[in-house]
Design a protein around this motif. Sequence first.
Motif, mmCIF file in Angstrom:
data_model
loop_
_atom_site.group_PDB
_atom_site.id
_atom_site.type_symbol
_atom_site.label_atom_id
_atom_site.label_comp_id
_atom_site.label_asym_id
_atom_site.label_seq_id
_atom_site.Cartn_x
_atom_site.Cartn_y
_atom_site.Cartn_z
ATOM 1 N N VAL A 65 -3.283 -2.723 -10.396
ATOM 2 C CA VAL A 65 -2.557 -3.602 -9.481
ATOM 3 C C VAL A 65 -3.084 -5.017 -9.702
ATOM 4 C CG1 VAL A 65 -2.133 -4.176 -7.052
ATOM 5 C CG2 VAL A 65 -2.256 -1.788 -7.765
ATOM 6 N N LEU B 61 2.416 1.748 -3.415
ATOM 7 C CA LEU B 61 1.424 2.245 -4.368
ATOM 8 C C LEU B 61 1.093 3.711 -4.133
ATOM 9 C CD1 LEU B 61 -0.923 -0.860 -4.466
ATOM 10 C CD2 LEU B 61 0.704 -0.111 -6.231
ATOM 11 N N LEU C 147 -5.939 -4.863 -0.261
ATOM 12 C CA LEU C 147 -5.642 -3.965 -1.370
ATOM 13 C C LEU C 147 -6.900 -3.564 -2.127
ATOM 14 C CD1 LEU C 147 -2.380 -5.625 -2.715
ATOM 15 C CD2 LEU C 147 -2.584 -3.550 -1.327
ATOM 16 N N VAL D 268 -6.453 0.522 -2.094
ATOM 17 C CA VAL D 268 -5.673 1.196 -3.135
ATOM 18 C C VAL D 268 -6.552 2.148 -3.925
ATOM 19 C CG1 VAL D 268 -3.985 -0.666 -3.311
ATOM 20 C CG2 VAL D 268 -5.935 -0.641 -4.860
ATOM 21 N N ASP E 1 0.835 -1.207 0.000
ATOM 22 C CA ASP E 1 0.000 0.000 0.000
ATOM 23 C C ASP E 1 0.870 1.257 0.000
ATOM 24 O OD1 ASP E 1 -2.374 1.445 0.002
ATOM 25 O OD2 ASP E 1 -2.633 1.306 2.175
#
Length: 129
Positions: A89, A81, A111, A115, A78
């Motif tokens: 992703v 990103l 995620l 994200v 995380d």
Amino acid sequence: IAVDGSGYSEQAMRIVAALPWVGATRITLLGVDEGDGRASAAVDSAAALMESHALAVDRRVIPHDEKALTVNVRHEIDTFLADNRCDLVVVGTKGLTGGKRLRLGSVADYLAHHVQCSILIVRDTYPTR
């Protein structure tokens, strides 16, 4: 693509390699070193697979913090990103449900909910009966 050397991440790479538009992209293969030294080997193996499909790849390994008692893979990915722009992703998952998922948690699930870009979750295939 998050890689850890598992069959789940390999399946995710094979799915991505088969996408018709992927040849026009650059792929980042991301591993998180959990202190066991396997992340670099997993990223190198993944790069060989993707390069065999004539895909352009970048290799990234988040280093292990020797001072940390544990490694939170979800947090490390995380954070990566948040610091690096990504359009998509890709993660593999075991597809755990129920009690096992509650006990073990899921990087893919985390995620998917945290994200700020699109995510492709490649689920493990069930054996035919």
